[in-house]
Design an enzyme around this catalytic site. Structure first.
Site, short mmCIF file in Angstrom:
data_model
loop_
_atom_site.label_atom_id
_atom_site.label_comp_id
_atom_site.label_asym_id
_atom_site.label_seq_id
_atom_site.Cartn_x
_atom_site.Cartn_y
_atom_site.Cartn_z
CG ASP A 196 -62.59 -48.66 19.39
OD1 ASP A 196 -63.07 -47.94 18.51
OD2 ASP A 196 -61.80 -48.24 20.25
CG ASP A 227 -54.37 -48.71 18.49
OD1 ASP A 227 -53.98 -47.70 17.89
OD2 ASP A 227 -54.89 -48.67 19.63
CD GLU A 271 -53.69 -44.62 19.15
OE1 GLU A 271 -54.06 -43.46 19.38
OE2 GLU A 271 -54.38 -45.63 19.39
#
Ligand SMILES: *[C@@H]1O[C@H](CO)[C@@H](O)[C@H](O)[C@H]1NC(C)=O
Length: 235
Positions: A33, A122, A124
């Site tokens: 990625d 995503d 986080e």
């Protein structure tokens, strides 16, 4: 994963990587990625190294578009790599729906063409922001639901959720609300997967290192066969 306005020092402190090559994992499709931090990636070389899939950063928040997304998406396509976009969440700056729509409009879309992976959310820690973006666990779960449902209503598939077990426990109260709908992509830089967040009995993708021999960017594997990976690209 790296985001646009990060404190690089914070990453240096946490960027301890392992690159396990256990035989039991040998047959699992590998991926990378990437974001603009990797520049324009040579996906033909990555493919020759054994890369079967890639997640490419598309967007962040509701205004930021990764400047390398288009070039990398085209390059991955031309190399015959299954690819999808990912969105770096900023749950403190706008609603989940607003960010899903922004992602969908700038590379995160999905269609049943056999080479596009569902978009990934995503979510986080952000070292430059407040812990859990200042949201309570229930507000965070609601934000993720809003993003996920908006993405699903436009594409017919649920977004993949990229996170760490630690973040998920800390910021969602270890919610089990997504395990039946959203594929999990867990980040855990070690030779084994470790504990998973509640709700998921297994992970679909595993980001096991932040660098390695597959190619630039984070190193990933699919928890299944190449046939299984291709099925995900068909919804
Ligand atoms: C991979 O998936 C299988 C189910 O298909 C599961 O039994 C296994 O625990 C998973 N591995 C990880 C690391 O989650």
């Amino acid at each position: 994963m790296k985001f646009a306005v990060a404190s690089l020092l914070a990453f240096v402190a946490t960027a301890v990587s392992a690159s396990p090559t256990l035989e039991s994992r040998a047959s699992k499709p590998k991926g990378i990625d990437v974001s603009h931090y990797q520049g324009t990636v040579n996906f033909a070389a990555a493919k020759a190294n054994g890369v079967s899939f890639a997640f490419i950063k598309a967007t962040e928040g509701h205004t930021y578009k990764d400047p390398s997304f288009s070039a990398n998406y085209v390059a991955a396509t031309n190399a015959g790599i299954l690819r999808g976009g990912y969105h770096f969440a900023h749950p403190d700056s706008s609603s989940g729906a607003a960010q899903a729509n922004f992602f969908l409009a700038h590379g995160g879309g999905w269609s049943k063409d056999g080479r596009t992976l569902p978009g990934a959310l995503d979510i986080e820690y952000n070292p430059s922001g407040s812990k859990c973006y200042g949201l309570s666990a229930s507000a965070m779960v609601a934000w993720i639901k809003d993003f996920s449902n908006t993405y699903h209503s436009h594409t017919g598939v649920y977004p993949i959720i990229y996170t760490t077990t630690d973040w998920w426990k800390t910021c969602t109260g270890n919610s089990a609300a997504f395990g039946n709908t959203n594929p999990l992509w867990i980040a855990h830089y070690a030779s084994s997967i470790g504990a998973l967040p509640a709700g998921w009995g297994f992970t679909t993708f595993w980001q096991y290192a932040d660098k390695g021999s597959l190619g630039p960017g984070d190193q990933d594997e699919f928890n299944g066969t190449l046939e299984g990976l291709k099925k995900i690209a068909l919804g």
